[in-house]
Scaffold this active site. Structure first.
Site, mmCIF file in Angstrom:
data_model
loop_
_atom_site.group_PDB
_atom_site.id
_atom_site.type_symbol
_atom_site.label_atom_id
_atom_site.label_comp_id
_atom_site.label_asym_id
_atom_site.label_seq_id
_atom_site.Cartn_x
_atom_site.Cartn_y
_atom_site.Cartn_z
ATOM 1 N N ASP A 267 37.431 38.759 40.195
ATOM 2 C CA ASP A 267 36.744 39.825 39.289
ATOM 3 C C ASP A 267 35.709 40.706 39.437
ATOM 4 O O ASP A 267 34.629 40.412 40.729
ATOM 5 C CB ASP A 267 36.128 38.990 38.314
ATOM 6 C CG ASP A 267 36.308 39.335 36.613
ATOM 7 O OD1 ASP A 267 36.879 40.661 36.290
ATOM 8 O OD2 ASP A 267 34.519 39.406 36.190
ATOM 9 N N ASP B 280 33.360 43.074 36.970
ATOM 10 C CA ASP B 280 32.382 42.529 35.632
ATOM 11 C C ASP B 280 32.084 41.628 35.297
ATOM 12 O O ASP B 280 32.728 40.640 35.260
ATOM 13 C CB ASP B 280 32.918 43.654 34.893
ATOM 14 C CG ASP B 280 33.128 45.330 35.424
ATOM 15 O OD1 ASP B 280 32.604 45.776 36.359
ATOM 16 O OD2 ASP B 280 33.912 45.608 34.366
HETATM 17 MG MG MG Z 1 34.671 39.698 34.178
#
Ligand code: MG
Ligand code: ZN
Length: 439
Positions: A254, A256
């Site tokens: 992932d 952010d």
């Molecule tokens: Mg995230």
């Protein structure tokens, strides 16, 4: 299919190994000349017609391989009488060229799924396809600049003072070309450089020049140290394993809250700041047999806050910072969509249900198809239950990190295989669980 191998290099940096008696491509790599390794790999990948461009000590190569019969291929030669650079000789043997051919240099060790490269070239209807790959030092490498459809729009040769954010797409020196390229090269005994004199000007025309990005093994081994390192990689089987004919393992990341600090919608470069220990984490992935692939939801596009170019620019900042730290991502996928309408400034084109927004597995599926990924032995690492649910939906293992949202988003009721304080620890635990440490 045909391959043209440029084998004319003098190889002064290898003189301790060649003794000035053999040309660079004949240097011994674990008991076999490099050029012979190239030819055997080409043959395995369906290339049976090989044209070798000879220069310095070309007779040594000719004497060794002859017509190629012993290796089960057809070998033809063109002997340069003076150095013509990397492109100057092509029009001089145009009658020996097939309509479409691979073009490579005699000092690279590689193991590639050439059919995939060829399929890409054909699907893009390309005039020239350049293979690119991420490396550990993009800041002092020859970069290939593309648009978001992989079309090459510029080349930026080795340049220590880059003052812009860039994708880690380094020219690998492996091409697919249409014979028509010879029309763009001056005939006669004129020294010309393929990138600077031919490809770069063509990127400014409407000729379709594309970049094919691959995670496979291709390295210039033009120094004794590099040969030593390459022999190690040959022996561990890493070279062969990375060929996309073989199933790959990946660690999906992932973005952010996992790679960069959680900061609301991160849609401008100034909002992007790496999390702690991320360089160390990705260094471990790069050294293992796993691919490092980012999959990120970026609904700020649908929300009307950002354009696709904005998101690409933030991703370029990410690759630039990682590259400065000596690490790289094998690919980045993002979903710009969002299913629910209701905001005044929203971008209707992206306010749609899609199959790429996590926890749907569209991005994972895309990566699986491109890299031949075995999902059952792959992982996703993220800071939200959405990431964990994505892993479960895709049939992968999943690790939650206590950075960013720390799994407190409560979107899905799911259990990760691993919970770790940060990305670095998560990667460490994953590699520990793997009997072969990812290799
Ligand atoms: Mg995230
Ligand atoms: Zn989407």
């Amino acid at each position: 299919m045909q391959a043209v191998i440029m084998a004319g290099g003098k190889g002064t940096r290898l003189s301790s190994l060649t003794g000035g008696k053999i040309p660079k491509p004949m240097v011994d790599v674990d008991g076999m000349p490099l050029l012979e390794r190239q030819i055997l790999t080409l043959k395995r990948e369906g290339v049976n017609n090989i044209l070798i461009v000879l220069g310095h000590l070309g007779n040594v190569i000719k004497d060794y391989f002859g017509d190629g019969g012993k290796l089960g291929v057809r070998i033809d030669y063109y002997q340069e009488t003076q150095p013509l650079g990397t492109a100057g000789s092509l029009p001089l043997f145009v009658e020996k060229l097939e309509d479409r051919f691979f073009y490579l240099f005699g000092d690279v060790l590689f193991d590639l799924n050439l059919q995939k490269l060829l399929n890409f070239h054909q699907s893009k209807n390309a005039f020239i396809t350049m293979m690119v790959h991420p490396n550990t030092h993009p800041f002092d490498s020859d970069l290939v600049i593309t648009d978001d459809n992989d079309r090459v729009i510029d080349l930026d040769p080795k340049n220590p003072d880059r003052n812009y954010y860039y994708n880690n797409k380094v020219n690998a020196g492996m091409y697919v070309m249409e014979k028509g390229i010879c029309d763009y090269i001056k005939a006669g005994q004129i020294k010309q450089d393929l990138e600077k004199d031919i490809v770069l000007p063509l990127t400014k025309t409407n000729k379709p020049i594309f970049a094919y990005s691959s995670s496979e093994y291709l390295k210039d081994i033009g120094t004794p140290e590099r040969i030593k390192a390459a022999v190690e990689e040959l022996k561990t089987g890493k070279l062969r394993q990375k060929n996309l004919n073989n199933p790959q393992k990946a660690i999906f990341l992932d973005r952010d809250g996992t790679i960069n600090k959680s900061n609301g919608y991160v849609y401008r470069p100034d909002l992007f700041e790496l999390e702690e220990h991320v360089i160390e984490a990705i260094k471990k992935i790069n050294a293992s047999g796993y691919l490092a692939i980012v999959v990120t939801n970026q609904p700020s596009v649908a929300r009307g806050l950002a354009s696709i170019d904005d998101i690409n620019l933030v991703n370029k900042k990410m690759e630039t910072l990682l590259g400065q730290g000596g690490v790289y991502l094998d690919a980045i996928y993002f979903c710009p969509h969002h299913p629910e309408s209701g905001f005044e400034e929203e971008n209707k084109a992206y306010k749609i249900p899609c199959s790429c927004r996590k926890p749907d597995v569209g991005m994972i599926q895309k990566a699986k198809d491109k890299f031949n990924i075995d999902l059952a032995s792959s992982w996703i690492i993220g800071d939200t239950t959405t990431d964990i649910q994505t892993g479960i939906n895709a049939g992968m293992h999943a690790a939650l990190v206590m950075t960013g949202e720390k799994g407190e988003d409560k979107q899905f009721d799911c259990v990760p295989d691993i919970i770790a304080p940060n990305l670095d620890k998560a990667v460490e635990l994953i590699l520990c669980k793997d009997d072969n440490h990812g290799l």
